[in-house]
Design a protein around this motif. Structure first.
Motif, short mmCIF file in Angstrom:
data_model
loop_
_atom_site.label_atom_id
_atom_site.label_comp_id
_atom_site.label_asym_id
_atom_site.label_seq_id
_atom_site.Cartn_x
_atom_site.Cartn_y
_atom_site.Cartn_z
N TYR A 120 68.85 21.79 43.35
CA TYR A 120 69.02 23.47 43.64
C TYR A 120 69.47 23.58 42.42
O TYR A 120 69.02 25.27 41.53
CB TYR A 120 70.33 23.26 44.82
CG TYR A 120 71.24 24.48 44.91
CD1 TYR A 120 71.24 25.22 45.25
CD2 TYR A 120 72.66 24.73 44.09
CE1 TYR A 120 72.19 26.80 45.48
CE2 TYR A 120 73.24 25.43 44.44
CZ TYR A 120 73.09 26.99 44.93
OH TYR A 120 73.83 28.04 45.10
N GLU A 121 70.41 23.32 42.28
CA GLU A 121 70.72 23.04 40.17
C GLU A 121 70.01 24.04 39.52
O GLU A 121 69.64 24.50 38.44
CB GLU A 121 71.79 22.16 39.57
CG GLU A 121 71.91 22.33 38.40
CD GLU A 121 72.96 23.46 38.17
OE1 GLU A 121 73.96 24.01 38.62
OE2 GLU A 121 73.23 24.60 36.70
N TYR A 160 83.52 19.07 51.76
CA TYR A 160 83.44 19.86 50.11
C TYR A 160 83.18 18.72 49.01
O TYR A 160 82.62 19.33 47.90
CB TYR A 160 85.20 19.90 49.54
CG TYR A 160 85.60 20.84 50.02
CD1 TYR A 160 85.61 22.53 49.52
CD2 TYR A 160 86.17 21.32 51.67
CE1 TYR A 160 85.93 23.51 49.78
CE2 TYR A 160 86.53 22.11 51.30
CZ TYR A 160 86.80 23.20 51.07
OH TYR A 160 87.23 24.62 51.20
N PHE A 161 82.25 17.40 50.03
CA PHE A 161 81.65 16.37 48.99
C PHE A 161 80.15 16.69 48.82
O PHE A 161 79.81 15.28 48.82
CB PHE A 161 81.89 15.43 49.29
CG PHE A 161 83.46 14.72 49.34
CD1 PHE A 161 83.75 14.67 48.13
CD2 PHE A 161 84.51 14.90 50.26
CE1 PHE A 161 85.09 15.17 48.15
CE2 PHE A 161 85.76 14.69 50.17
CZ PHE A 161 86.21 14.94 49.01
N VAL A 162 79.63 17.45 49.46
CA VAL A 162 78.07 17.63 49.31
C VAL A 162 77.18 17.12 47.97
O VAL A 162 76.67 16.71 48.72
CB VAL A 162 77.82 19.14 50.04
CG1 VAL A 162 77.68 19.08 51.31
CG2 VAL A 162 78.23 20.20 49.19
N CYS A 163 77.52 17.47 47.03
CA CYS A 163 76.88 17.64 46.27
C CYS A 163 77.00 16.02 45.46
O CYS A 163 76.10 15.28 45.28
CB CYS A 163 77.84 17.81 44.64
SG CYS A 163 78.01 19.66 44.78
N GLN A 164 78.06 15.37 45.68
CA GLN A 164 78.46 13.69 45.68
C GLN A 164 77.40 12.65 46.96
O GLN A 164 76.67 11.64 46.72
CB GLN A 164 80.41 12.87 45.72
CG GLN A 164 80.69 13.74 44.64
CD GLN A 164 81.45 15.26 44.75
OE1 GLN A 164 81.31 16.15 45.91
NE2 GLN A 164 82.28 14.58 44.47
N CYS A 176 79.16 22.63 37.29
CA CYS A 176 80.15 22.98 38.10
C CYS A 176 79.75 22.31 39.50
O CYS A 176 78.05 22.52 39.11
CB CYS A 176 81.20 24.15 37.86
SG CYS A 176 79.33 25.54 38.24
N MET A 177 80.45 22.84 40.43
CA MET A 177 79.77 21.98 41.72
C MET A 177 79.78 22.94 42.58
O MET A 177 79.03 22.89 43.93
CB MET A 177 79.71 20.33 42.20
CG MET A 177 79.86 19.05 41.17
SD MET A 177 80.53 17.85 42.37
CE MET A 177 79.62 17.19 40.86
N GLU A 178 80.71 24.05 42.17
CA GLU A 178 80.92 24.38 43.53
C GLU A 178 80.36 25.84 44.26
O GLU A 178 80.24 26.54 45.40
CB GLU A 178 82.42 25.69 43.10
CG GLU A 178 84.39 24.50 43.17
CD GLU A 178 83.84 23.79 41.56
OE1 GLU A 178 82.66 24.28 41.48
OE2 GLU A 178 84.64 23.21 41.75
#
Ligand SMILES: CC(C)(COP(=O)(O)OP(=O)(O)OC[C@H]1O[C@@H](n2cnc3c(N)ncnc32)[C@H](O)[C@@H]1OP(=O)(O)O)[C@@H](O)C(=O)NCCC(=O)NCCS
Length: 205
Positions: free
Chosen positions: A186-187, A173-177, A30-32
């Motif tokens: 971060y992950e 909402y698109f920071v991961c992409q 997930c990315m949230e």
């Protein structure tokens, strides 16, 4: 059970809660949690609606809101709020806590004079809190104009009357992409967790 404002001391626990709750639900992994991590510094973030739910002193839920605006077909804009991530700890799902937190946060948004909310989500959950399919109110999703999963709710009666316009997800909402290397770094600060492809997920990666 209490709902209170998130504090700086909660940040890591809240992001961990989001990661646990969203993991493998909409995509493998997930990315949230990273979306939340980055949003707190964003000027559109609404600190007053950055809330956590505690039960017997344990953090079991969270929700956050941002300010944005619909792009109206007549060239104007209409201020709205969007919320999310919203989540409940896996072991407490489907016991009414999500609805409790959502409804309380909507009351607070209303008290702040928010006119209306637009979100992407499951009508089976959000419909119980007064949300309707947004296109029935003249609000289309920029990426998918016929989307049944774009939902809205007026907080001020009549706020969406006569509205024709488009909803676009705020950039935050698109920071991961937009920055996959930063997201991967971060992950990697969390304990490893297995990414699984599961039926019902909305995205493949
Ligand atoms: C979505 C979420 C916040 C809902 O919170 P919850 O505490 O589990 O939901 P509630 O128990 O308050 O649900 C109230 C009602 O909404 C409906 N509902 C809730 N989750 C649902 C789901 N996944 N699918 C279908 N209906 C659902 C049900 O009718 C439920 O009542 P019931 O359990 O008596 O049938 C929570 O399940 C969660 O954290 N999920 C993972 C993260 C997520 O998807 N967040 C939302 C992103 S849009």
């Amino acid at each position: 059970m209490i709902i209170r404002a998130e504090t700086k001391e909660d940040w890591r626990a809240v992001e961990n809660l989001i990661r646990e709750s969203f993991w493998n639900v909409y995509r493998p992994g997930c990315m949230e949690h990273y979306v939340m991590h980055c949003f707190r510094d964003n000027p559109i973030f609404v600190p007053e609606l950055d809330l956590v739910l505690e039960k017997d002193g344990q953090l079991i839920g969270q929700v956050m809101y941002v300010h944005t605006a619909l792009e109206l077909d007549n060239g104007g804009t209409l201020p709205i709020m969007v919320f999310g991530p919203i989540c409940i700890a896996p072991e407490y799902k489907r016991q009414g806590y999500g609805k409790y937190l959502l409804d309380a946060s909507l009351e607070k948004a209303k008290a702040m004079n928010a006119g209306g909310i637009v979100i992407e989500g499951n009508i089976d959950f959000y419909g119980k809190s007064g949300f309707v399919v947004a296109k029935t109110k003249g609000i289309r999703y920029a990426d998918d104009p016929e989307a049944e999963y774009l939902l809205c709710r007026e907080l001020t009666e009549g706020y969406f009357n006569g509205v024709k316009g488009v909803f676009r997800d705020p950039e935050g909402y698109f920071v991961c992409q937009n920055n996959p290397e930063a997201f991967d770094a971060y992950e990697a600060t969390f304990p490893p967790k297995e990414k699984l492809k599961l039926p019902g997920q909305l995205f493949e990666a």
